[in-house]
Every structure is written in structure tokens, then in C-alpha cells.
Scaffold this active site. Structure first.
Site, mmCIF file in Angstrom:
data_model
loop_
_atom_site.group_PDB
_atom_site.id
_atom_site.type_symbol
_atom_site.label_atom_id
_atom_site.label_comp_id
_atom_site.label_asym_id
_atom_site.label_seq_id
_atom_site.Cartn_x
_atom_site.Cartn_y
_atom_site.Cartn_z
ATOM 1 N N GLU A 327 -50.562 -12.979 36.828
ATOM 2 C CA GLU A 327 -51.450 -12.632 37.949
ATOM 3 C C GLU A 327 -51.101 -13.360 39.247
ATOM 4 O O GLU A 327 -51.954 -13.990 39.860
ATOM 5 C CB GLU A 327 -52.915 -12.890 37.551
ATOM 6 N N HIS A 405 -56.018 -3.170 31.787
ATOM 7 C CA HIS A 405 -57.471 -3.220 31.556
ATOM 8 C C HIS A 405 -58.052 -2.031 32.324
ATOM 9 O O HIS A 405 -58.227 -2.093 33.535
ATOM 10 C CB HIS A 405 -58.061 -4.536 32.063
ATOM 11 N N GLU A 434 -52.176 -5.983 27.680
ATOM 12 C CA GLU A 434 -53.573 -6.351 27.422
ATOM 13 C C GLU A 434 -54.475 -5.121 27.461
ATOM 14 O O GLU A 434 -55.602 -5.170 27.960
ATOM 15 C CB GLU A 434 -54.072 -7.370 28.466
#
Ligand code: XIL
Length: 635
Positions: A327, A405, A434
Site C-alpha cells: 500500500e 477487496h 486478498e
């Protein structure tokens, strides 16, 4: 009433009984076993029911000065530290690997300053203590009762196990009442359905795990379907190097050992992030927050290098892929970079150092730069530019990780395909790292139980996304879901607290329509037009009387215009008064019909009513409910 303590053997027996009940004709299919309560503390019998002071001089005693239900509670007085308070020995009560829901109601004593209270577990193994938070800091005051509630799975062998309540800041007196610890008996996993690993063979398919996912039926489900795992938290900096140069692998080692024993690949997550990194990392030599100086840059890069050298070396070839940095992009900044302390102090050098050191220590490993929302064009392009620039310099970035996500309405397959195509010219690998698919379209929605139409939309999202990934298998080297089953998902508390259901298996580990979306879309079943879920809670109890709250959730695809809910009381209870609904009782059989204002329940919506009742001996919850004759799931 004494707290109910049951030994594991008795728990196994109860589980068997509950399973028989769930399988009985006329009840919903295997998916809805009845919760079993293993601790109740109502403090109505004049004793502390096993609760005692944690130590240090405070007093824990029964009191009638305040009560959440009935007339008695537990009063904690004479505290001189926040950690002091009531504690209950649950060593013989909780079983390793079972997920419990723990609830305690708390109210501060009159005159005590408002504070936060939390509910935790202290466990010890051969003298070494560990502390697990069950319910985090929750605002409490003298004005009313507040429930501290959370889930807990014991994941290690212990010789000491206590549940306790403490406060965050002040040492005022407080009351505790209506404590419950319950669990939903695990169902056997389905063995007659295809293994995901046998169907999706183009790349490893993984799940993020905590220790709980490796135990019992969870471990069986994980090893049956998946070929890769990512420790969800255990390899983050706060777990592996909580204090400078003091490394701890206590969380991650058992997970890596489990993966090895079961032949699962491991993705290491993550070496560098701005979250879950201890405060000491960003303090200067004098202990003050780092500012952008040459000295601080050298110190921060040295800490980073030392961290990666130790952690990556500890695992060697057991970890074949690392999310080296996580990130780092912020597309709202003019330079496209997240302005974390990493960046403000070192510029891009922390990324260069992280990859270079990781390559040196783990030359066998695929090194990934991982981020979320990489389907959003501005973010995707910023990430692309960064990777292109660093690779041109020779920084050893092997691939891009797309967290994925996402939710039932976002993003489109076309946007996701554009994301994959964007990175193709770089000649790097891509991984889905993820993935989860929230049933919510935005932060304002909240369903007590997942509505059937959302589960159907979710199945189509999984179907379409997996088909896309498989079409691009030449570029994709791994697809990981952020969890194993809906009983343990980070989305239950992010971005807001509400029950989410983003994975392929439900809270009872049974295959959802989403699973069929991945494995065999022709078997995605359309949602039932009608469906319901009922939660029945005793919210207060006193000798002879009790208060109940019941919530009906419409899990079907169509709105209900009115409802009548029926159940049978198993132990002679009688309703004496109801509100927000009209109750009729004949023998054990109860029917409650809607009031005018809660007649309509939209798909995903719910209606609640309450009642007062009488009981004697035991107050066993009804095991089955039906709305208009259709059996409901028990929540
Ligand atoms: C989450 C974990 O699942 C939670 O248990 C934890 O409290 C917060 O972090 N992006 C990431 C993951 O890269 O590390 C995050 O994991 C989810 C978002």
C-alpha cells in the site's frame, strides 16, 4: 445459578446432540445448528458464580445496587489500577479451536467518570502469559448498561485461562452482569463436493489464515480446498519485531509449520507497511517522532534492512513469495505516493532498499509490490509508473499484487481486465492477493444475516472474476482469498462493524453459492423467494422471570408484507407480555404476529420484538423458528 462449566468431553456430547437436532426433519438443512451456552453469569443467587478479583486489592462481590437483568450483579470496588477487575477461570470450559461468542454487560458506578472498558483473555503456558482482546475499548458510563461482546478462539495449549474485564483510563468502581459464553457447534465439512484445488489448477489458490483456521474442522476445510496460505497478521512488523531487534516468530511459526505439513505454499505478508508497525520504528535516536533529516533516513533504512534480513532469513525457502511493500500508492497526492513516514523520511529509497535486501536474503522468492483499488485507473496508473521506474533502475520487483477487496456491485469485470492488461507490457507476474467480495454496496448498509439476493450477486462476481483470472492465467501466478470462511473475516469490523459474508464458505463452513461460482457455475442455486433468520436472546433473567428480545431477518429475495413467527418453548416457559408484536401461547406453542409499524420487512431488513416471560428450573432457548410455516435459520 452457578456458571455452567463443561469439560471437553461434555462439549463433544452437546455438539452431537445439537447436530442431531439440526438434522431432524422439518428443520432447516445442516446449515443452522443451535448455539450452546457454556457460561452464564447472572448473579441472582447471591454468589459471584466463580468470578474473583484479578489481584492487587480490589473487591469483587455480588451487589443489588444495580442490575442489567433481575436484581443482582457483580460489583467491583476499591480499584487502584485499570487492569484490576473481575476475572473468571475458564480453563475447563473453553476448548481449543472452537470459536466462542463472549458477552458481558458493564455499567460504571454512580459518580465514576466515563471511560472505556474492554473484555480480554489471559492465557498462560508453562509460566508464559499471553493476552487476547475479545472486545476492544468500548465507551462506558454510569448512565446505562453497555454490552462488551466479541468472538474468541483459543489457538494454543494452555494451563491457565481467565476471562476478565478492565478499564482503559480510570479506576472507578463498576458493575458486570449477564455474562454469556456460547458457541455454535461446528458442522462436519462437506466431503461430497469438488475440491477448489482440483478445479482451479492454473495457479495456486490461497486463503489468509490465523491460527484458528489451522485447527479442527477449519484446518480440514483449508487443506482440502486450498494450495496456498497467507498469514493474515502473523508476519506483520508488530508481530515479528515488536521491540527493536527483538524478533518473535511465536505467531507465524505454527502457521508455517502447518503449511509445510500440508504441502501448502506460503505467501509472506508483509515486510513493509505503514500500518501494524510499532511506534518505535518511526522514533528518532532521541525517542521523538522522526522528521526528514539525513540522520533519520539512515536510521530508518538501517532498521528496515535489519528487519528484512532477520525475518526473511528466518523462513528461508519456506516462504516462496513475499509482499515486500504494501500500500505505498496514494493517487490523491500529486506525486502518486502515500506520504507515510517511510516516504517522508526516505523518499523512494525504502522501497529500493526493501526489494534489494529481500532479493539478497531470499533469492528464491517472488518479490511483490501489493496494493488495493488497483482497478481504479488513477491508482493503477500511479502504481504502473512506479513499478516501471523502479524496474528500469534495476530494483528487483517480480510482480504486482492486486488485493481485490471488492463488493457485489463493484468493480466491473471490464475494469478488472483493464487492470490486468495495464501491467502486461511490464513482463512481470501478477497475483490476486486478498480477494473478498463484500455483500455491502456501501458503508450505510447493514444486514443481520446475508440476504439471498446478495449471496446470488456475490456468486456471479466470483464466477466472473475467477473466469477472468483463468483466462489470464499466463500472467497470474496466484489467487488468494482474504479468509477461509465467513465466521472469521476482517470485514466484520471494517470499514464499519456489521456482519459481512465475503468468502466462499459460510459461518458453519458450508459451501455458499459463491463457492459454486468458482467451482461449477451451473450449480449456483437461485435465491429462495422466502427465507428468514431468527435471533432469540434472553436479555435479562431473575428468579421466575426473564426478558427476551427476538429479531427476524428477511433473508429471502422478496419483501414480507406481514409476518407471524412461531416456536415451541422447550422447558415450560410462558410469555406474560410482549411489545412490538402480539403474542399468543397455547401449551408450549407460541405465535407472535407483527405490530402495524413493523409488518413490512424488505429483503435484508429485519423486525424485532420483545417480551417478558416466566420460567422455572431451566430456561432453554427454543431450537427452531418458523415464519408463516417456513423454517428459519437460527442466528
Ligand atoms: C487486515 C487483517 O485481516 C486484520 O485482522 C487486521 O486487523 C487489519 O489488517 N490490506 C492488507 C491486509 O494488506 O494486511 C489487511 O489485513 C487488510 C487490508
Amino acid at each position: 445459578m452457578r456458571p455452567i462449566r463443561r469439560h471437553p468431553a461434555a462439549l463433544a456430547l452437546l455438539t452431537a446432540v445439537a447436530l442431531v437436532t439440526a438434522a431432524a426433519p422439518g428443520l432447516p438443512a445442516a446449515a443452522d445448528p443451535v448455539p450452546v451456552t457454556v457460561v452464564t453469569g447472572d448473579f441472582e443467587d447471591g454468589t459471584t458464580q466463580g468470578w474473583a478479583a484479578r489481584g492487587g486489592g480490589e473487591t469483587v462481590a455480588v451487589s443489588d445496587a444495580a442490575a442489567h437483568g433481575g436484581t443482582g450483579s457483580l460489583a467491583v470496588t476499591g480499584r487502584t489500577a485499570g487492569w484490576q477487575g473481575p476475572s473468571l477461570d475458564v480453563l475447563d470450559v473453553l476448548e481449543k479451536g472452537t470459536q466462542y461468542t463472549v458477552t458481558a454487560w458493564v455499567r460504571l458506578a454512580a459518580g465514576a467518570a466515563a471511560d472505556s472498558a474492554r473484555l480480554s483473555v489471559e492465557r498462560r503456558t508453562a509460566g508464559t502469559a499471553g493476552y487476547d482482546q475479545v472486545a476492544g475499548n468500548t465507551a462506558v458510563s454510569a448512565d446505562g448498561w453497555v454490552a462488551l461482546t466479541g468472538r474468541y478462539t483459543l489457538a494454543t495449549d494452555v494451563d491457565f485461562l481467565h476471562v476478565y474485564v478492565e478499564t482503559a483510563n480510570t479506576t472507578g468502581s463498576f458493575f458486570v452482569d449477564d455474562v454469556t459464553v456460547s458457541y455454535v457447534p461446528a458442522l462436519p465439512i462437506q466431503t461430497g463436493i469438488p475440491r477448489i484445488r482440483d478445479v482451479v489448477t492454473e495457479f495456486p489458490v490461497g486463503a489468509a489464515i490465523t491460527a484458528a483456521e489451522t485447527l479442527g474442522v477449519h484446518g480440514d476445510l483449508l487443506a482440502r480446498h486450498f494450495t496456498s496460505v497467507t498469514p493474515g497478521n502473523a508476519l506483520k512488523w508488530d508481530a515479528t519485531e515488536p521491540a527493536e531487534n527483538s524478533f518473535s516468530y511465536a505467531q507465524a511459526d505454527p502457521l508455517i509449520a502447518y503449511a509445510k505439513a500440508n504441502g501448502l505454499a506460503v505467501r509472506g505478508h508483509t515486510l513493509v507497511w505503514h500500518n501494524q508497525t510499532p511506534a518505535w520504528v518511526f522514533k528518532d535516536a532521541a525517542g521523538a517522532p522522526m522528521t526528514a533529516t539525513a540522520e533519520n533516513k539512515a536510521l530508518l533504512l538501517a532498521r528496515l534492512e535489519n528487519h528484512i534480513r532477520n525475518v526473511a532469513a528466518h523462513y528461508g525457502e519456506d516462504i516462496a513469495t513475499w509482499d515486500v511493500v504494501n500500500e505505498v500508492i496514494d493517487e490523491s497526492q500529486s506525486d502518486g505516493m502515500r506520504h507515510s513516514t517511510w516516504y517522508t523520511v526516505t523518499g523512494l529509497d525504502y522501497i529500493r532498499t526493501a526489494f534489494t535486501v529481500a532479493r539478497e536474503v531470499a533469492p528464491h522468492a517472488k518479490l511483490i509490490i501489493n496494493d488495493y483499488n488497483t482497478n481504479v485507473p488513477a491508482k493503477r496508473d500511479a502504481l504502473y509508473n512506479l513499478v516501471a521506474e523502479l524496474r528500469a533502475e534495476g530494483v528487483p520487483i517480480d510482480g504486482v499484487g492486486h488485493q481485490m477487496h471488492i463488493n457485489v456491485g463493484w468493480p466491473t469485470v471490464a475494469e478488472t481486465e483493464a487492470m490486468l492488461q495495464k501491467f502486461a507490457p511490464l513482463g512481470i507476474t501478477q497475483q490476486i492477493t486478498e480477494m473478498d467480495v463484500s455483500i455491502y454496496r456501501d458503508s450505510s448498509e447493514s444486514f443481520p444475516a446475508p440476504p439471498a439476493d446478495r449471496l446470488l450477486s456475490q456468486a456471479y462476481v466470483y464466477r466472473d472474476m475467477l473466469a477472468l483470472f483463468r483466462r489470464h492465467a499466463d500472467q497470474i501466478s496466484s489467487v488468494t482469498l482474504w479468509g477461509l470462511a465467513d465466521d472469521n473475516t476482517w470485514l466484520d469490523t471494517f470499514p464499519v462493524t456489521r456482519k459481512d459474508a465475503p468468502l466462499l464458505f459460510d459461518t458453519s463452513l458450508q459451501a455458499k453459492p459463491a463457492y459454486w461460482g468458482v467451482v461449477d457455475p451451473s450449480r449456483i442455486t437461485p435465491p429462495a423467494a422466502s427465507g428468514c433468520s431468527v435471533s432469540y436472546r434472553v436479555t435479562g433473567s431473575w428468579p421466575g422471570g426473564f426478558q427476551g428480545d427476538v429479531r427476524i431477518t428477511n433473508t429471502g429475495g422478496a419483501a414480507l408484507a406481514g409476518w407471524s413467527l412461531s416456536w415451541s418453548f422447550p422447558s415450560g416457559q410462558r410469555i406474560t407480555q410482549a411489545w412490538n408484536g402480539t403474542a399468543q401461547q397455547s401449551g408450549a406453542d407460541v405465535t407472535v404476529t407483527n405490530a402495524g409499524w413493523n409488518a413490512a420487512i424488505a429483503p435484508g431488513g429485519s423486525a424485532a420484538f420483545g417480551f417478558l416471560g416466566s420460567w422455572a428450573g431451566v430456561n432453554t432457548a427454543p431450537a427452531a423458528f418458523a415464519v408463516g410455516g417456513t423454517a428459519c435459520a437460527v442466528a
